[in-house]
Design a protein around this motif. Sequence first.
Motif, short mmCIF file in Angstrom:
data_model
loop_
_atom_site.label_atom_id
_atom_site.label_comp_id
_atom_site.label_asym_id
_atom_site.label_seq_id
_atom_site.Cartn_x
_atom_site.Cartn_y
_atom_site.Cartn_z
N LYS A 421 0.80 -1.22 0.00
CA LYS A 421 0.00 0.00 0.00
C LYS A 421 0.84 1.28 0.00
N LEU A 422 2.11 1.17 -0.38
CA LEU A 422 2.97 2.35 -0.38
C LEU A 422 2.40 3.46 -1.27
N ASN A 423 1.96 3.08 -2.46
CA ASN A 423 1.39 4.09 -3.35
C ASN A 423 0.14 4.71 -2.76
N SER A 424 -0.70 3.91 -2.14
CA SER A 424 -1.94 4.41 -1.57
C SER A 424 -1.69 5.35 -0.39
N MET A 425 -0.56 5.19 0.28
CA MET A 425 -0.21 6.12 1.36
C MET A 425 -0.01 7.53 0.82
N CYS A 426 0.36 7.64 -0.47
CA CYS A 426 0.51 8.96 -1.09
C CYS A 426 -0.84 9.66 -1.20
N VAL A 427 -1.91 8.88 -1.26
CA VAL A 427 -3.26 9.44 -1.32
C VAL A 427 -3.75 9.82 0.08
N GLN A 428 -3.40 8.98 1.06
CA GLN A 428 -3.90 9.19 2.43
C GLN A 428 -3.20 10.36 3.13
N PHE A 429 -1.88 10.53 2.90
CA PHE A 429 -1.12 11.49 3.69
C PHE A 429 -0.39 12.50 2.81
N THR A 430 -0.19 13.67 3.37
CA THR A 430 0.55 14.72 2.67
C THR A 430 2.05 14.46 2.81
N ALA A 431 2.84 15.19 2.04
CA ALA A 431 4.30 15.06 2.13
C ALA A 431 4.79 15.40 3.53
N ALA A 432 4.19 16.40 4.15
CA ALA A 432 4.60 16.80 5.51
C ALA A 432 4.29 15.70 6.51
N GLU A 433 3.15 15.03 6.35
CA GLU A 433 2.78 13.95 7.27
C GLU A 433 3.70 12.75 7.09
N ASN A 434 4.04 12.44 5.85
CA ASN A 434 4.99 11.34 5.60
C ASN A 434 6.37 11.67 6.18
N GLU A 435 6.79 12.93 6.06
CA GLU A 435 8.07 13.34 6.62
C GLU A 435 8.08 13.21 8.13
N PHE A 436 6.95 13.49 8.76
CA PHE A 436 6.85 13.34 10.22
C PHE A 436 7.04 11.87 10.60
N MET A 437 6.44 10.96 9.82
CA MET A 437 6.61 9.54 10.10
C MET A 437 8.05 9.11 9.89
N PHE A 438 8.71 9.66 8.86
CA PHE A 438 10.13 9.37 8.66
C PHE A 438 10.96 9.84 9.85
N ALA A 439 10.58 10.97 10.44
CA ALA A 439 11.32 11.49 11.60
C ALA A 439 11.23 10.53 12.78
N ILE A 440 10.05 9.93 12.98
CA ILE A 440 9.91 8.93 14.04
C ILE A 440 10.78 7.71 13.73
N LYS A 441 10.77 7.28 12.48
CA LYS A 441 11.60 6.15 12.06
C LYS A 441 13.08 6.43 12.32
N ARG A 442 13.55 7.63 11.98
CA ARG A 442 14.96 7.97 12.17
C ARG A 442 15.33 8.03 13.64
N ALA A 443 14.38 8.39 14.51
CA ALA A 443 14.67 8.46 15.94
C ALA A 443 15.04 7.09 16.49
N PHE A 444 14.47 6.04 15.91
CA PHE A 444 14.77 4.68 16.35
C PHE A 444 15.83 4.02 15.49
N ASP A 445 15.95 4.44 14.24
CA ASP A 445 16.77 3.72 13.26
C ASP A 445 17.38 4.73 12.30
N ALA A 446 18.44 5.39 12.74
CA ALA A 446 19.00 6.52 12.00
C ALA A 446 19.47 6.14 10.60
N LYS A 447 19.97 4.92 10.44
CA LYS A 447 20.48 4.49 9.13
C LYS A 447 19.40 3.86 8.26
N GLY A 448 18.24 3.62 8.83
CA GLY A 448 17.14 3.06 8.05
C GLY A 448 17.36 1.64 7.59
N THR A 449 17.94 0.79 8.43
CA THR A 449 18.24 -0.58 8.01
C THR A 449 17.31 -1.63 8.63
N LEU A 450 16.34 -1.21 9.46
CA LEU A 450 15.41 -2.16 10.05
C LEU A 450 14.11 -2.16 9.25
#
Length: 486
Positions: A421-450
């Motif tokens: 559903k990655l493509n469909s997430m583009c419909v559900q959320f704005t770029a700013a909202e997706n960036e906020f989720m990436f920020a949470i991801k980076r807080a736990f996994d800075a290199k993005g390998t999990l």
Amino acid sequence: MNQHLQSALLAVLPAHALLWQSEDTIPYECDGLTAYRQRPMAVALPETEAQVQGVLKACHAAGVPVVARGAGTGLSGGALPLANGVTLSLAKFNQRIAIDLASCTASVQSGVRNLAISEAAAQYGLYYAPDPSSQIACTIGGNVAENSGGVHCLKYGLTLHNVLRVRGFTVEGDPIEFGSDALDTAGFDLLPVLVGSEGMLAVTTEVTVKLIPKPTLARCIMASFDDMKKAGDAVASVIAAGIIPAGLEMMDKPMTAAVEAFVHAGYDLSAEAILLCESDGTADEVAEEIAHMTAVLNRCGATAIAVSKDEAERLQFWSGRKNAFPASGRISPDYMCMDSTIPRKRLADILLAIQGMEKKYGLKCANVFHAGDGNLHPLILFDASDAEQLHRCELFGADILETSVAMGGTVTGEHGVGVEKLNSMCVQFTAAENEFMFAIKRAFDAKGTLNPGKVIPTLQRCAEYGKVVIKGSQGQTMAFPELERF
């Protein structure tokens, strides 16, 4: 797998617990979303928490991605491996279930099956409420990753509402704990962030769940309707009447035909839709609620109503709903089970829309819903060996998700986003909202390998949405532009 990583992993794992030969890794190439496949570089099967920690530390030091895996019953590609990554299987964490009667809780290893918890607690008159249809096989760690529900989640809640504490490790191999055995948690309560994070923030090794007393009695109503709109309106009317059933499920005519041929649950094959409405509690409570629900269903135009006479008949009614997925597998080479939510009042609208999509994409679809909370599970029937059918199936699924959002719903209810559903997430959320989720991801996994490349779409993906074709069933390597975000 390069020699350095192999040596590092064998330093923390027994030789039998590391697989890298092609014939050994094939069973791990997909989860329940079988249309997309990728063999992992290696599979680690640790047996202790120290081994889990060692695998994570070795992979982090080498910059190698890790994808945690439970039973592989997920339906959105959340456990899809990476060709250059290690699949970390928690399958052997299935031995310990420690029940605390004083607190009505159970501490279990993450690889313990959902149903095994209730089986262990049954002797004490207790059970674990969330009951996904795959509960005979799915693990509690996977339930935490996806925030799974089940047919009784309307009354008793999702995994999040039934979990107190989760213990595990960060991607770096550091111990971490979310929640607590107490009623509150010191500091920020990060348990709701972890539950439903699809293995992107930490690797779960132990979970403490709530146990509740088994009800004295449970009875189920099976109501038939000659019109989808009447059935959808009945669902909303039951809730509007102030009733919270233990379960409130809906199946359309194609689905009832499929399951009746499979399990012989006694469904009305002439009905356009069937509702299953369950009540549980004391005998008096159940009798009153069954009478109330029956009156509401009759007012909404039910053409037939049957109430289970005993426990055997109640289980028979539910056997059809619980076997909807395998029943669909009997009538089609493949199926893609979608998962979205809509407001309850739009149930009939989405079904009519799906009927139009069947004609548009030239594929059949059987529908089963957690109707009480508006969670849809349309099963699109197709043949994955036909690349053109797979493509039409992907478009059909995306159309269902986008229509759900347009009706005020979401692109997922309990199956997660994964890669599906990655493509469909583009419909559900704005770029700013997706960036906020990436920020949470980076807080736990800075290199993005999990578990990289899952759940959160990149700006690049959203910009290219409509052009991206995910390769899968023919064995091609999967591409993850989401990796470029880190």
